[in-house]
Design an enzyme around this catalytic site. Sequence first.
Site, PDB file in Angstrom:
ATOM      1  N   HIS A  72       0.939  -1.287  -0.017  1.00  0.00           N
ATOM      2  CA  HIS A  72       0.075  -0.088  -0.020  1.00  0.00           C
ATOM      3  C   HIS A  72       0.943   1.092   0.032  1.00  0.00           C
ATOM      4  O   HIS A  72       2.107   1.130   0.294  1.00  0.00           O
ATOM      5  CB  HIS A  72      -0.812   0.038   1.000  1.00  0.00           C
ATOM      6  CG  HIS A  72      -0.268  -0.316   2.391  1.00  0.00           C
ATOM      7  ND1 HIS A  72       0.234  -1.129   2.991  1.00  0.00           N
ATOM      8  CD2 HIS A  72       0.292   0.680   3.370  1.00  0.00           C
ATOM      9  CE1 HIS A  72       0.699  -1.152   4.085  1.00  0.00           C
ATOM     10  NE2 HIS A  72       0.831   0.151   4.416  1.00  0.00           N
ATOM     11  N   HIS A  91       0.896   5.396   0.979  1.00  0.00           N
ATOM     12  CA  HIS A  91       0.424   6.414   2.014  1.00  0.00           C
ATOM     13  C   HIS A  91       0.226   7.788   1.199  1.00  0.00           C
ATOM     14  O   HIS A  91       1.334   8.213   0.855  1.00  0.00           O
ATOM     15  CB  HIS A  91       1.026   6.761   3.250  1.00  0.00           C
ATOM     16  CG  HIS A  91       1.293   5.448   4.202  1.00  0.00           C
ATOM     17  ND1 HIS A  91       0.421   5.401   5.257  1.00  0.00           N
ATOM     18  CD2 HIS A  91       1.880   4.505   3.914  1.00  0.00           C
ATOM     19  CE1 HIS A  91       0.612   4.174   6.026  1.00  0.00           C
ATOM     20  NE2 HIS A  91       1.671   3.515   5.373  1.00  0.00           N
TER      21      HIS A  91
HETATM   22  P1  AMP Z   1       2.212   0.516   7.231  1.00  0.00           P
HETATM   23  O1  AMP Z   1       2.690   0.621   8.539  1.00  0.00           O
HETATM   24  O2  AMP Z   1       2.815   1.240   6.035  1.00  0.00           O
HETATM   25  O3  AMP Z   1       1.844  -0.934   7.122  1.00  0.00           O
HETATM   26  O4  AMP Z   1       0.762   1.239   7.283  1.00  0.00           O
HETATM   27  C1  AMP Z   1      -0.433   0.752   7.749  1.00  0.00           C
HETATM   28  C2  AMP Z   1      -1.535   1.644   7.859  1.00  0.00           C
HETATM   29  O5  AMP Z   1      -2.631   1.156   7.781  1.00  0.00           O
HETATM   30  C3  AMP Z   1      -1.284   2.413   9.097  1.00  0.00           C
HETATM   31  O6  AMP Z   1      -0.980   3.735   8.728  1.00  0.00           O
HETATM   32  C4  AMP Z   1      -2.584   2.186   9.828  1.00  0.00           C
HETATM   33  O7  AMP Z   1      -2.998   3.313  10.762  1.00  0.00           O
HETATM   34  C5  AMP Z   1      -3.586   1.885   8.802  1.00  0.00           C
HETATM   35  N1  AMP Z   1      -4.514   0.790   9.232  1.00  0.00           N
HETATM   36  C6  AMP Z   1      -4.538  -0.291   9.939  1.00  0.00           C
HETATM   37  N2  AMP Z   1      -5.565  -0.933   9.977  1.00  0.00           N
HETATM   38  C7  AMP Z   1      -6.694  -0.038   9.347  1.00  0.00           C
HETATM   39  C8  AMP Z   1      -7.947  -0.276   8.894  1.00  0.00           C
HETATM   40  N3  AMP Z   1      -8.696  -1.234   9.450  1.00  0.00           N
HETATM   41  N4  AMP Z   1      -8.555   0.507   8.449  1.00  0.00           N
HETATM   42  C9  AMP Z   1      -7.682   1.604   7.784  1.00  0.00           C
HETATM   43  N5  AMP Z   1      -6.358   2.021   7.941  1.00  0.00           N
HETATM   44  C10 AMP Z   1      -5.866   1.197   8.937  1.00  0.00           C
END
Ligand code: AMP
Length: 142
Positions: A106, A108
């Site tokens: 993903h 950001h």
């Molecule tokens: P990463 O650390 O790059 O893997 O980012 C994962 C992101 O997903 C973090 O910014 C979290 O805040 C976000 N996140 C985790 N669970 C959820 C969810 N259920 N819905 C939306 N965002 C989420």
Amino acid sequence: MSLEGSYDPENIFAKIIAGEMPCVKVHEDDHVFCFMDLFPQSPGHTLVVPKEPVRNALDMSEDGLKEAIVRVQRIANAVKTALDPDGIVLTQFNGAPAGQTVFHVHFHIIPRYEGRPLGEHAGRQADVEELKVLAGKIKAAL
Ligand code: AMP
């Protein structure tokens, strides 16, 4: 999880893409699913999740990566139009030591505002109603 390892199809983003878990959706097409980060580091923090079932960007197909990054730019421009931030950070983490916490690739999109410090990564949960308002503005700008 480091860079090595297998893809877990039960991860939270796979479930969101499959409609098995809720999210505040912004956009979906053949290549990506886009929704508001539930623990935003800044108001308008948006995630672009490629549908390709891989752990990180290094595992993506070249075509999938091209399709995804074009959409990251498109959605970041919609965030810019909708929320008028002073800057926008694009980030993408590969492996836990790099900061990755969800092991489905993903990107950001994090709007930045002068004088407002960045919140903690995956820190405090946002108000879903507020996320819906932000998502509505971004959708309208797409
Ligand atoms: P990463 O650390 O790059 O893997 O980012 C994962 C992101 O997903 C973090 O910014 C979290 O805040 C976000 N996140 C985790 N669970 C959820 C969810 N259920 N819905 C939306 N965002 C989420």
